[in-house]
Design an enzyme around this catalytic site. Structure first.
Site, short mmCIF file in Angstrom:
data_model
loop_
_atom_site.label_atom_id
_atom_site.label_comp_id
_atom_site.label_asym_id
_atom_site.label_seq_id
_atom_site.Cartn_x
_atom_site.Cartn_y
_atom_site.Cartn_z
CG ASN A 1 -7.44 11.39 -74.41
OD1 ASN A 1 -6.62 11.35 -73.50
ND2 ASN A 1 -8.23 12.41 -74.61
CB CYS A 2 -4.94 5.16 -75.46
SG CYS A 2 -3.94 5.47 -76.91
CB VAL A 3 -8.99 7.44 -72.25
CG1 VAL A 3 -9.70 8.45 -73.13
CG2 VAL A 3 -9.55 7.46 -70.84
#
Length: 430
Positions: free
Chosen positions: A241-243
């Protein structure tokens, strides 16, 4: 499945001539580890630093956090589908360097990643201010596409975690915890009078670098299925994830999911914890309908009396959360939902993007919109500049102040409002 988790308590990490564990200290051969991680053509440079609780250090942006583990006995290896063959894991013996962590940083995709402060007010909001961290600073080659960039950073962290975990292979653990889940019919026969409960484990799969992997497979592509809880402890589920940092589940959190650990505590005493249903959070309505239908169908098929449902992320996945809750409740199964809130900085706005009367038992990880001022610290690892901090999820124009302090929503702090409870936030009624 029966898994013995051997915890080797790590009280410090130091660089040394060889990588080993001795008297509670993890010694790391820096050059050897850098060589291990430098084979990826997508990575231009690798460096690393060691940071400890209480040090005046800020790490940002943070891509992932990984706990070093090693499979000592049993089928497969850590991180199946990525660093080990796609064998079913979750049984045998696994040793853990408890108190140590790998943190990946560098020029990170999209700059939606988080902040870890090792001291000060921000340290109270992240669990990783309490671990001794090997921070991997991985800079990508110029012009690297976003998905390749994310994959390269993900693999660097996993490889570092596996490398360090090997140092615990032949160490006698300080503590051994045993987790066991039997096949469903055996389990019901053993505890015929206890209510059957399961954990519905929602995984972030919105795409566009909002991804989770199960045995190496992008979870967007799965239909809900049943896994043994112990499989998660061997790295069967990991983060891509890049969140928003506050409520995404880093790989470390997946491996230490407190919902699973807490459900084991009273298994066979107050209820029968029969397993984990994993499901996804895809963005299209048809996908949401399909996955929530299958999740409810599986809960009914297992004859469950109750489930705990945890969300990952916010906004669009709120719909998946409520769909799961509503449909499982309709089957006559009691539900409790775990989430966090985006209720505005004053806490007065609607907490979730969706709601239903069926969601009448809810545990919150906190309000991610609450603001905090992080004072200037002595050392920065990674990238802390206006073009990073002002656009980080939870930041805004002017977040980075001239004196080096940062005003942000706690949304920017890694793990601050964990939706599986891997934090210290709670709610009280006055």
């Amino acid at each position: 499945m029966r898994l013995e988790v051997g915890n080797i308590f790590i009280k410090d990490i130091q660089f040394g001539d060889s990588t080993k564990v001795e008297n509670g200290v993890l010694y790391v051969n820096k050059q050897e580890l850098i060589s291990e991680l430098s084979s990826d053509e997508h990575i231009k440079s690798i460096d690393m630093e060691i940071v400890r609780p209480g040090e005046s250090v800020r790490i940002a942006p943070v891509k992932d956090v990984i706990e070093p583990r090693v499979k000592v006995e049993g089928n497969g290896g850590i991180f199946p589908g990525f660093l080990s063959k796609v064998d079913t894991v979750g049984e045998g013996k696994t040793n853990v360097l408890k108190g140590a962590a790998v943190v990946t940083t560098g020029k990170v995709v999209g700059f939606q990643e988080g902040i870890i402060d090792m001291t000060g007010p921000g340290a109270d909001y992240t669990p990783f201010s309490k671990t001794c961290n090997v921070v991997i600073i991985a800079e990508p080659v110029d012009g690297l596409k976003q998905h390749d960039h994310e994959a390269a950073l993900r693999m660097v962290g996993l490889k570092a975690g596996k490398y360090l975990g090997e140092a615990g292979r032949n160490i006698t653990p300080d503590e051994v915890k045993v987790y066991e889940t039997k096949p469903i019919f055996e389990s019901v026969k053993e505890y015929p009078n206890l209510p059957k409960v399961a954990y519905v484990y929602m995984l972030q799969t919105q795409g566009l670098l909002h991804d989770t992997y199960v045995y190496g497979v992008d979870a967007k592509k799965i239909i809900p299925t049943l896994i043994y809880p112990t499989e998660v402890m061997d790295g069967a589920i990991l983060s891509g994830n890049c969140v928003s940092a506050c409520d995404k589940n880093p790989t470390y959190v997946h491996m230490n999911n407190p919902v699973i650990h807490d459900l084991y505590e009273l298994h066979g005493k107050e209820y029968n914890f029969v397993g984990v249903i994993i499901t996804n959070e895809n963005v299209y309505l048809a996908d949401k309908e399909r996955s929530s239908n299958w999740t409810a169908k599986m809960a009914e098929y297992l004859g469950l009396d109750g489930v705990i449902i945890s969300e990952e992320g916010f906004g669009n996945p709120d719909t998946d959360l409520i769909m799961n809750c509503k449909k499982i409740t309709k089957k006559g199964i009691k539900t409790v939902i775990l989430t966090d809130e985006y209720a505005g900085r004053d806490g007065a706005s609607q907490s979730l993007a969706d709601a239903d009367a069926a969601a009448d038992a809810c545990v919150t990880g906190g309000n991610a919109n609450m603001t905090i001022v992080l004072p200037k610290l002595d050392k920065i690892i990674g990238h802390v500049s206006k073009d990073v901090i002002d656009v980080i999820a939870g930041g805004f124009d002017g977040s980075l102040r001239a004196d080096g302090s940062i005003e942000v929503e706690i949304q920017a702090i890694t793990g601050a409002t964990s939706e599986v409870g891997f934090n210290k936030m709670t709610a009280k009624t006055y």
